[in-house]
Motif scaffolding. Structure first.
Motif, PDB file in Angstrom:
ATOM      1  N   GLY A 240       0.814  -1.199   0.000  1.00 49.15           N
ATOM      2  CA  GLY A 240       0.000   0.000   0.000  1.00 49.15           C
ATOM      3  C   GLY A 240       0.849   1.250   0.000  1.00 49.15           C
ATOM      4  N   PRO A 241       0.214   2.414  -0.178  1.00 45.17           N
ATOM      5  CA  PRO A 241       0.959   3.669  -0.212  1.00 45.17           C
ATOM      6  C   PRO A 241       1.494   4.047   1.162  1.00 45.17           C
ATOM      7  CG  PRO A 241      -1.404   4.088  -0.279  1.00 45.17           C
ATOM      8  CD  PRO A 241      -1.223   2.597  -0.377  1.00 45.17           C
TER       9      PRO A 241
ATOM     10  N   VAL B  77      10.097  13.509  -5.386  1.00 50.11           N
ATOM     11  CA  VAL B  77       9.633  12.193  -4.943  1.00 50.11           C
ATOM     12  C   VAL B  77       8.263  11.941  -5.576  1.00 50.11           C
ATOM     13  CG1 VAL B  77       8.800  10.888  -2.951  1.00 50.11           C
ATOM     14  CG2 VAL B  77      10.907  12.202  -2.773  1.00 50.11           C
ATOM     15  N   PRO B  78       8.059  10.795  -6.220  1.00 46.10           N
ATOM     16  CA  PRO B  78       6.753  10.539  -6.839  1.00 46.10           C
ATOM     17  C   PRO B  78       5.661  10.521  -5.772  1.00 46.10           C
ATOM     18  CG  PRO B  78       8.083   8.546  -6.781  1.00 46.10           C
ATOM     19  CD  PRO B  78       8.988   9.658  -6.379  1.00 46.10           C
ATOM     20  N   ALA B  79       4.607  11.266  -5.997  1.00 51.06           N
ATOM     21  CA  ALA B  79       3.524  11.360  -5.016  1.00 51.06           C
ATOM     22  C   ALA B  79       2.189  11.340  -5.739  1.00 51.06           C
ATOM     23  CB  ALA B  79       3.660  12.638  -4.192  1.00 51.06           C
ATOM     24  N   THR B  80       1.172  10.869  -5.021  1.00 52.22           N
ATOM     25  CA  THR B  80      -0.161  10.777  -5.613  1.00 52.22           C
ATOM     26  C   THR B  80      -1.162  11.722  -4.970  1.00 52.22           C
ATOM     27  OG1 THR B  80      -0.641   8.915  -4.124  1.00 52.22           O
ATOM     28  CG2 THR B  80       0.149   8.388  -6.351  1.00 52.22           C
ATOM     29  N   ALA B  81      -0.860  12.207  -3.745  1.00 52.23           N
ATOM     30  CA  ALA B  81      -1.809  13.108  -3.079  1.00 52.23           C
ATOM     31  C   ALA B  81      -1.106  13.891  -1.984  1.00 52.23           C
ATOM     32  CB  ALA B  81      -2.974  12.322  -2.483  1.00 52.23           C
ATOM     33  N   LEU B  82      -1.542  15.121  -1.819  1.00 53.25           N
ATOM     34  CA  LEU B  82      -1.094  15.956  -0.704  1.00 53.25           C
ATOM     35  C   LEU B  82      -2.285  16.175   0.211  1.00 53.25           C
ATOM     36  CD1 LEU B  82       0.994  17.837   0.699  1.00 53.25           C
ATOM     37  CD2 LEU B  82       0.094  19.695  -0.720  1.00 53.25           C
ATOM     38  N   TYR B  83      -2.156  15.745   1.460  1.00 50.68           N
ATOM     39  CA  TYR B  83      -3.233  15.919   2.438  1.00 50.68           C
ATOM     40  C   TYR B  83      -2.930  17.156   3.282  1.00 50.68           C
ATOM     41  CZ  TYR B  83      -4.613  11.158   1.260  1.00 50.68           C
ATOM     42  OH  TYR B  83      -5.024  10.028   0.591  1.00 50.68           O
ATOM     43  N   VAL B  84      -3.924  18.031   3.370  1.00 52.34           N
ATOM     44  CA  VAL B  84      -3.796  19.255   4.151  1.00 52.34           C
ATOM     45  C   VAL B  84      -4.909  19.263   5.189  1.00 52.34           C
ATOM     46  CG1 VAL B  84      -3.715  21.774   4.090  1.00 52.34           C
ATOM     47  CG2 VAL B  84      -2.883  20.448   2.128  1.00 52.34           C
TER      48      VAL B  84
ATOM     49  N   LEU C  88       0.314  18.429   7.431  1.00 52.64           N
ATOM     50  CA  LEU C  88       0.643  18.058   6.049  1.00 52.64           C
ATOM     51  C   LEU C  88       1.041  16.589   5.963  1.00 52.64           C
ATOM     52  CD1 LEU C  88       2.791  20.958   4.498  1.00 52.64           C
ATOM     53  CD2 LEU C  88       0.380  20.440   4.099  1.00 52.64           C
ATOM     54  N   GLY C  89       0.572  15.932   4.908  1.00 55.45           N
ATOM     55  CA  GLY C  89       0.961  14.552   4.640  1.00 55.45           C
ATOM     56  C   GLY C  89       1.038  14.337   3.139  1.00 55.45           C
ATOM     57  N   LEU C  90       2.099  13.703   2.676  1.00 60.23           N
ATOM     58  CA  LEU C  90       2.301  13.459   1.244  1.00 60.23           C
ATOM     59  C   LEU C  90       2.239  11.954   0.993  1.00 60.23           C
ATOM     60  CD1 LEU C  90       3.000  14.884  -1.474  1.00 60.23           C
ATOM     61  CD2 LEU C  90       5.389  14.312  -0.994  1.00 60.23           C
ATOM     62  N   GLN C  91       1.282  11.536   0.183  1.00 61.11           N
ATOM     63  CA  GLN C  91       1.128  10.111  -0.114  1.00 61.11           C
ATOM     64  C   GLN C  91       1.999   9.716  -1.293  1.00 61.11           C
ATOM     65  OE1 GLN C  91      -2.828   7.994   0.001  1.00 61.11           O
ATOM     66  NE2 GLN C  91      -2.468   7.867  -2.200  1.00 61.11           N
ATOM     67  N   VAL C  92       2.841   8.698  -1.060  1.00 62.78           N
ATOM     68  CA  VAL C  92       3.704   8.182  -2.134  1.00 62.78           C
ATOM     69  C   VAL C  92       3.261   6.763  -2.458  1.00 62.78           C
ATOM     70  CG1 VAL C  92       5.664   9.628  -1.531  1.00 62.78           C
ATOM     71  CG2 VAL C  92       5.428   7.392  -0.453  1.00 62.78           C
ATOM     72  N   PRO C  93       3.337   6.358  -3.720  1.00 61.68           N
ATOM     73  CA  PRO C  93       2.873   5.023  -4.111  1.00 61.68           C
ATOM     74  C   PRO C  93       3.807   3.938  -3.581  1.00 61.68           C
ATOM     75  CG  PRO C  93       3.953   6.093  -5.957  1.00 61.68           C
ATOM     76  CD  PRO C  93       3.884   7.116  -4.864  1.00 61.68           C
ATOM     77  N   PRO C  94       3.372   2.677  -3.617  1.00 60.70           N
ATOM     78  CA  PRO C  94       4.252   1.570  -3.213  1.00 60.70           C
ATOM     79  C   PRO C  94       5.534   1.597  -4.028  1.00 60.70           C
ATOM     80  CG  PRO C  94       2.000   0.786  -3.510  1.00 60.70           C
ATOM     81  CD  PRO C  94       2.036   2.190  -4.021  1.00 60.70           C
ATOM     82  N   PHE C  95       6.643   1.323  -3.371  1.00 61.18           N
ATOM     83  CA  PHE C  95       7.944   1.400  -4.041  1.00 61.18           C
ATOM     84  C   PHE C  95       8.087   0.275  -5.058  1.00 61.18           C
ATOM     85  CE2 PHE C  95      12.544   0.895  -4.471  1.00 61.18           C
ATOM     86  CZ  PHE C  95      12.907   2.215  -4.712  1.00 61.18           C
ATOM     87  N   ASP C  96       8.632   0.598  -6.198  1.00 62.92           N
ATOM     88  CA  ASP C  96       8.827  -0.370  -7.271  1.00 62.92           C
ATOM     89  C   ASP C  96      10.257  -0.908  -7.197  1.00 62.92           C
ATOM     90  OD1 ASP C  96       8.575  -1.920  -9.522  1.00 62.92           O
ATOM     91  OD2 ASP C  96       8.791  -0.262 -10.931  1.00 62.92           O
TER      92      ASP C  96
END
Length: 318
Positions: free
Chosen positions: A69-70, A87-94, A138-146
């Motif tokens: 998971g992310p 850094v690859p990210a999919t969402a910024l939570y504020v 603040l929280g930055l969601q990053v995808p599962p590492f490849d």
């Protein structure tokens, strides 16, 4: 007659019937039938190619397990630094009703420029998503590492045009040390980092943050069996050097630095495991002032990588 006794209690035993037994029960016909085409090498149990294929499957399963998971990078500075480092990210939570400052504004601006979704959520939900870390809204969601395959690291070193320089970690369980090693490896010209399949930190949000985004540029692979992979690389001509406080070679005398090299960094507490130590062509130590027992694993790795890079620069000018 034996076997036909009429005595009370007499019992015929199996296999005592005399005379010709008619037919073979089909066994003769079965023995003449072919068993079909010979299976491919990677499908024959015990064949080296079959074992290699099984190892690749296990490594793939390990990569998938580590990528369930992310991850969420928490905190204003870490989020901004990660966005700066691409850094690859999919969402910024504020968090709702956040006290905005320059870091929050920059994070929102950079996320918007990169096309990253910006989501305002209640602080309680951000607490839950970050595992109640100090997120500061603040929280930055990053995808599962490849994760890469170990063979890809050797291919990357061949494509670089430089002598191979790879880093392997033996039981490093602190994700901050992992991230720091990846950052040093990228800074000093290494072409990849190898992790064991067990008893090792993975690319979590903490490791992402500590690597300052370099994990997105440097391949990180997982080995099902670290010792076996090191031996495979040794067979390809790479020298295996273990970093150890009791090493037999001083860092100032590391003549192997300019050739194809794998640097193995041991765990934070016990250092190199026995099997890995026995696989190394040499173990190297870093001289220190009296009263200091050892360096942090990532710091020691950075010192050795810097020395290898220096020696290669000098050799290139000669």
């Amino acid at each position: 007659m034996a076997g036909n006794s009429q005595r009370r209690g007499a019992v015929r035993k199996d296999g005592t019937k005399k005379g010709q037994v008619k037919g073979s029960g089909g066994e003769r016909r079965k023995s003449l039938e072919g068993k079909g085409p010979t299976p491919r090498a990677d499908q024959r149990p015990g064949h080296p190619k079959q074992r290699a294929a099984a190892a690749r499957d296990r490594a793939q399963k390990s990569r998938e397990k580590r990528s369930e998971g992310p991850e969420i990078i928490a905190g204003r500075n870490p989020v901004v630094e990660s966005l700066r480092a691409d850094v690859p990210a999919t969402a910024l939570y504020v968090a709702l009703n956040i006290d905005a400052d320059d870091r929050v504004s920059e994070a929102v601006q950079r996320a918007g420029d990169k096309g990253i979704s910006i989501l305002e959520i209640p602080r309680e939900e951000l607490d839950r998503k970050t595992g109640r870390a100090m997120h500061q809204g603040l929280g930055l969601q990053v995808p599962p590492f490849d994760y890469a395959h170990p063979d890809e690291l050797l291919s990357a070193s061949a494509d670089s045009g430089e002598p191979p320089l790879l880093v392997a970690l033996d039981g490093v369980t602190d994700p901050r040390n992992l991230g720091a090693v990846i950052r040093s490896a990228a800074a000093f010209g290494a072409q990849g980092v190898l992790l064991p399949g067990r008893r090792s930190a993975g690319m979590t949000a903490v490791a992402w943050r500590t690597s300052a985004g370099t994990a997105a540029k440097l391949p990180v692979a997982i080995a099902t069996n670290l010792t076996r992979q090191l031996k495979a690389w040794a067979a390809e001509g790479l020298m295996i050097v273990g970093l150890d406080a009791d090493g037999t070679v001083d860092i100032d005398k590391l003549g192997l630095a300019t050739g194809p090299l794998v640097i193995v960094v041991g765990s934070e507490g016990r250092g190199l495991s026995r099997l890995v130590r026995e696989t190394c062509d040499a173990t190297v130590s870093i001289p220190m002032s009296a009263g200091v027992e050892s360096l942090n694993a990532s710091v020691a790795a950075g010192v050795l990588l810097a020395e290898v890079a220096r020696r290669r620069r000098v050799a290139g000018r000669v």
